[in-house]
Design a protein around this motif. Structure first.
Motif, PDB file in Angstrom:
ATOM      1  N   GLN A  81      44.254   6.478   1.477  1.00 58.78           N
ATOM      2  CA  GLN A  81      43.253   7.533   1.570  1.00 58.78           C
ATOM      3  C   GLN A  81      42.626   7.742   0.191  1.00 58.78           C
ATOM      4  O   GLN A  81      43.304   7.669  -0.827  1.00 58.78           O
ATOM      5  CB  GLN A  81      43.921   8.822   2.042  1.00 58.78           C
ATOM      6  CG  GLN A  81      42.956   9.951   2.324  1.00 58.78           C
ATOM      7  CD  GLN A  81      43.664  11.174   2.859  1.00 58.78           C
ATOM      8  OE1 GLN A  81      44.860  11.155   3.136  1.00 58.78           O
ATOM      9  NE2 GLN A  81      42.926  12.253   3.020  1.00 58.78           N
ATOM     10  N   GLY A  82      41.319   8.007   0.174  1.00 65.30           N
ATOM     11  CA  GLY A  82      40.641   8.225  -1.098  1.00 65.30           C
ATOM     12  C   GLY A  82      40.252   6.945  -1.809  1.00 65.30           C
ATOM     13  O   GLY A  82      39.998   6.948  -3.003  1.00 65.30           O
ATOM     14  N   SER A  83      40.221   5.842  -1.062  1.00 66.37           N
ATOM     15  CA  SER A  83      39.850   4.569  -1.682  1.00 66.37           C
ATOM     16  C   SER A  83      38.728   3.919  -0.891  1.00 66.37           C
ATOM     17  O   SER A  83      38.492   4.262   0.265  1.00 66.37           O
ATOM     18  CB  SER A  83      41.056   3.631  -1.755  1.00 66.37           C
ATOM     19  OG  SER A  83      41.501   3.308  -0.459  1.00 66.37           O
ATOM     20  N   CYS A  84      38.028   2.993  -1.526  1.00 66.37           N
ATOM     21  CA  CYS A  84      37.006   2.228  -0.829  1.00 66.37           C
ATOM     22  C   CYS A  84      37.021   0.796  -1.353  1.00 66.37           C
ATOM     23  O   CYS A  84      37.523   0.527  -2.449  1.00 66.37           O
ATOM     24  CB  CYS A  84      35.631   2.866  -0.967  1.00 66.37           C
ATOM     25  SG  CYS A  84      34.804   2.610  -2.540  1.00 66.37           S
ATOM     26  N   PHE A  85      36.452  -0.111  -0.568  1.00 60.40           N
ATOM     27  CA  PHE A  85      36.403  -1.521  -0.917  1.00 60.40           C
ATOM     28  C   PHE A  85      34.957  -1.982  -0.941  1.00 60.40           C
ATOM     29  O   PHE A  85      34.176  -1.664  -0.040  1.00 60.40           O
ATOM     30  CB  PHE A  85      37.201  -2.350   0.095  1.00 60.40           C
ATOM     31  CG  PHE A  85      37.044  -3.840  -0.082  1.00 60.40           C
ATOM     32  CD1 PHE A  85      37.546  -4.480  -1.209  1.00 60.40           C
ATOM     33  CD2 PHE A  85      36.368  -4.589   0.865  1.00 60.40           C
ATOM     34  CE1 PHE A  85      37.384  -5.846  -1.389  1.00 60.40           C
ATOM     35  CE2 PHE A  85      36.208  -5.960   0.708  1.00 60.40           C
ATOM     36  CZ  PHE A  85      36.715  -6.586  -0.424  1.00 60.40           C
ATOM     37  N   ILE A  86      34.594  -2.712  -1.986  1.00 61.01           N
ATOM     38  CA  ILE A  86      33.262  -3.302  -2.107  1.00 61.01           C
ATOM     39  C   ILE A  86      33.425  -4.814  -2.076  1.00 61.01           C
ATOM     40  O   ILE A  86      34.050  -5.389  -2.963  1.00 61.01           O
ATOM     41  CB  ILE A  86      32.583  -2.875  -3.428  1.00 61.01           C
ATOM     42  CG1 ILE A  86      32.427  -1.353  -3.491  1.00 61.01           C
ATOM     43  CG2 ILE A  86      31.233  -3.568  -3.585  1.00 61.01           C
ATOM     44  CD1 ILE A  86      31.978  -0.831  -4.844  1.00 61.01           C
ATOM     45  N   LEU A  93      27.566  -8.318  -9.194  1.00 59.73           N
ATOM     46  CA  LEU A  93      27.628  -6.877  -8.975  1.00 59.73           C
ATOM     47  C   LEU A  93      27.193  -6.124 -10.234  1.00 59.73           C
ATOM     48  O   LEU A  93      27.573  -6.493 -11.349  1.00 59.73           O
ATOM     49  CB  LEU A  93      29.072  -6.490  -8.611  1.00 59.73           C
ATOM     50  CG  LEU A  93      29.338  -5.068  -8.152  1.00 59.73           C
ATOM     51  CD1 LEU A  93      28.653  -4.783  -6.812  1.00 59.73           C
ATOM     52  CD2 LEU A  93      30.847  -4.838  -8.024  1.00 59.73           C
ATOM     53  N   THR A  94      26.419  -5.046 -10.060  1.00 52.90           N
ATOM     54  CA  THR A  94      25.981  -4.240 -11.205  1.00 52.90           C
ATOM     55  C   THR A  94      26.729  -2.906 -11.231  1.00 52.90           C
ATOM     56  O   THR A  94      27.209  -2.434 -10.192  1.00 52.90           O
ATOM     57  CB  THR A  94      24.470  -3.947 -11.133  1.00 52.90           C
ATOM     58  OG1 THR A  94      24.217  -3.065 -10.027  1.00 52.90           O
ATOM     59  CG2 THR A  94      23.657  -5.228 -10.983  1.00 52.90           C
ATOM     60  N   PRO A  95      26.823  -2.278 -12.396  1.00 50.96           N
ATOM     61  CA  PRO A  95      27.452  -0.957 -12.471  1.00 50.96           C
ATOM     62  C   PRO A  95      26.787   0.068 -11.546  1.00 50.96           C
ATOM     63  O   PRO A  95      27.474   0.880 -10.917  1.00 50.96           O
ATOM     64  CB  PRO A  95      27.294  -0.571 -13.944  1.00 50.96           C
ATOM     65  CG  PRO A  95      27.242  -1.881 -14.660  1.00 50.96           C
ATOM     66  CD  PRO A  95      26.497  -2.795 -13.747  1.00 50.96           C
ATOM     67  N   ASP A  96      25.450   0.031 -11.439  1.00 49.39           N
ATOM     68  CA  ASP A  96      24.755   0.969 -10.550  1.00 49.39           C
ATOM     69  C   ASP A  96      25.150   0.755  -9.090  1.00 49.39           C
ATOM     70  O   ASP A  96      25.270   1.725  -8.325  1.00 49.39           O
ATOM     71  CB  ASP A  96      23.232   0.827 -10.701  1.00 49.39           C
ATOM     72  CG  ASP A  96      22.721   1.476 -11.983  1.00 49.39           C
ATOM     73  OD1 ASP A  96      23.445   2.318 -12.561  1.00 49.39           O
ATOM     74  OD2 ASP A  96      21.598   1.142 -12.409  1.00 49.39           O
ATOM     75  N   GLN A  97      25.363  -0.498  -8.692  1.00 42.64           N
ATOM     76  CA  GLN A  97      25.801  -0.770  -7.324  1.00 42.64           C
ATOM     77  C   GLN A  97      27.202  -0.209  -7.077  1.00 42.64           C
ATOM     78  O   GLN A  97      27.484   0.308  -5.994  1.00 42.64           O
ATOM     79  CB  GLN A  97      25.774  -2.280  -7.051  1.00 42.64           C
ATOM     80  CG  GLN A  97      24.376  -2.845  -6.915  1.00 42.64           C
ATOM     81  CD  GLN A  97      24.364  -4.365  -6.834  1.00 42.64           C
ATOM     82  OE1 GLN A  97      25.207  -5.046  -7.424  1.00 42.64           O
ATOM     83  NE2 GLN A  97      23.388  -4.916  -6.123  1.00 42.64           N
ATOM     84  N   VAL A  98      28.081  -0.323  -8.085  1.00 41.14           N
ATOM     85  CA  VAL A  98      29.421   0.242  -7.941  1.00 41.14           C
ATOM     86  C   VAL A  98      29.335   1.757  -7.760  1.00 41.14           C
ATOM     87  O   VAL A  98      29.969   2.336  -6.872  1.00 41.14           O
ATOM     88  CB  VAL A  98      30.314  -0.097  -9.155  1.00 41.14           C
ATOM     89  CG1 VAL A  98      31.629   0.656  -9.091  1.00 41.14           C
ATOM     90  CG2 VAL A  98      30.561  -1.599  -9.230  1.00 41.14           C
ATOM     91  N   ARG A  99      28.519   2.418  -8.585  1.00 39.60           N
ATOM     92  CA  ARG A  99      28.365   3.874  -8.478  1.00 39.60           C
ATOM     93  C   ARG A  99      27.814   4.266  -7.102  1.00 39.60           C
ATOM     94  O   ARG A  99      28.307   5.184  -6.457  1.00 39.60           O
ATOM     95  CB  ARG A  99      27.413   4.388  -9.564  1.00 39.60           C
ATOM     96  CG  ARG A  99      27.963   4.325 -10.962  1.00 39.60           C
ATOM     97  CD  ARG A  99      27.029   5.044 -11.942  1.00 39.60           C
ATOM     98  NE  ARG A  99      27.459   4.870 -13.307  1.00 39.60           N
ATOM     99  CZ  ARG A  99      26.929   4.016 -14.168  1.00 39.60           C
ATOM    100  NH1 ARG A  99      25.933   3.233 -13.790  1.00 39.60           N
ATOM    101  NH2 ARG A  99      27.387   3.935 -15.396  1.00 39.60           N
ATOM    102  N   GLU A 100      26.781   3.544  -6.671  1.00 42.44           N
ATOM    103  CA  GLU A 100      26.125   3.858  -5.410  1.00 42.44           C
ATOM    104  C   GLU A 100      27.056   3.648  -4.217  1.00 42.44           C
ATOM    105  O   GLU A 100      27.119   4.488  -3.320  1.00 42.44           O
ATOM    106  CB  GLU A 100      24.871   2.985  -5.267  1.00 42.44           C
ATOM    107  CG  GLU A 100      24.066   3.241  -4.013  1.00 42.44           C
ATOM    108  CD  GLU A 100      22.856   2.307  -3.909  1.00 42.44           C
ATOM    109  OE1 GLU A 100      22.566   1.880  -2.788  1.00 42.44           O
ATOM    110  OE2 GLU A 100      22.243   2.006  -4.948  1.00 42.44           O
ATOM    111  N   ARG A 101      27.789   2.548  -4.216  1.00 46.79           N
ATOM    112  CA  ARG A 101      28.615   2.209  -3.049  1.00 46.79           C
ATOM    113  C   ARG A 101      29.951   2.938  -3.029  1.00 46.79           C
ATOM    114  O   ARG A 101      30.563   3.083  -1.981  1.00 46.79           O
ATOM    115  CB  ARG A 101      28.803   0.693  -2.984  1.00 46.79           C
ATOM    116  CG  ARG A 101      27.467  -0.010  -2.672  1.00 46.79           C
ATOM    117  CD  ARG A 101      27.524  -1.501  -2.843  1.00 46.79           C
ATOM    118  NE  ARG A 101      28.342  -2.167  -1.848  1.00 46.79           N
ATOM    119  CZ  ARG A 101      28.483  -3.484  -1.744  1.00 46.79           C
ATOM    120  NH1 ARG A 101      27.829  -4.278  -2.590  1.00 46.79           N
ATOM    121  NH2 ARG A 101      29.251  -4.002  -0.828  1.00 46.79           N
TER     122      ARG A 101
END
Length: 197
Positions: A81-86, A93-101
């Motif tokens: 719980q409290g986690s996500c996978f990209i 991958l860009t830092p902005d994509q990590v923040r957004e996703r």
């Protein structure tokens, strides 16, 4: 009888304790030595497949923490719980994509156990590992909060000393470390940065 320090012993320990891979003991050792993981942290795990680092980190950050895993392959474990996978290529991958996703703006720890698909050609594998670890460092420098930490595996070879110098320049503590759980024949080392400047 197999000694505890042998690869087979670490593999058996991981399976007996319900971890996805023996690499968990490398992270555990470095966490105990350097105090990387704490309750409530936001942690980015690059190259998270098969998932043993996510498993260990989830125990340490607890319910108030946030874990984000990145890999080409989905983890082989249930995400806490409290986690996500990209699902993504670290090199694209860009830092902005990590923040957004992920919904996470800054991280307390960026860790990377990412490795190239090895060819058996030592110089090529080392060069590809260096490229991935440089990408992990670039991601960390963009996403870590001041005072945050960085930990990443790299195959030792040309350019690694320069990478360690970059880490020393960006963190209060920067160094290379080879955990006891690493196979003795392995060329891998881990680069540690503590205290993002």
């Amino acid at each position: 009888m197999t000694r505890l320090g042998s690869p087979d012993a670490y593999y058996r320990r991981a399976k007996n304790q319900g971890y996805a891979a023996r690499s968990v003991f490398k992270l555990q050792e470095m966490d105990k030595r350097y105090g990387l993981l704490r309750s409530g942290q936001a942690v980015l795990d690059l190259g998270c497949h098969p998932g043993s680092w996510l498993q260990y980190a989830s125990q340490k950050v607890g319910r108030s923490g946030r874990l984000v895993g990145v890999d080409l392959q989905e983890p082989g474990v249930s995400l806490p719980q409290g986690s996500c996978f990209i699902q993504a290529d670290l090199l694209e991958l860009t830092p902005d994509q990590v923040r957004e996703r992920s919904g996470v703006e800054v991280f307390d720890l960026v860790m990377s156990d990412v490795a190239p698909r090895t060819s058996g050609i030592k110089d090529r594998d080392a060069a590809q590992s260096l490229e991935l670890t440089q990408a992990a460092l670039d991601m960390a420098l963009a996403l870590l909060r001041p005072g945050g930490s960085f930990l990443a595996k790299v195959f030792f070879g040309p350019g690694v000393d320069d990478l360690i110098r970059q880490v020393k320049g960006a963190f209060k503590l920067g160094k290379g470390h080879k955990p006891d759980a690493s196979r003795s024949a392995s060329k891998e080392i881990y680069i540690l940065g503590r205290g993002r400047k």
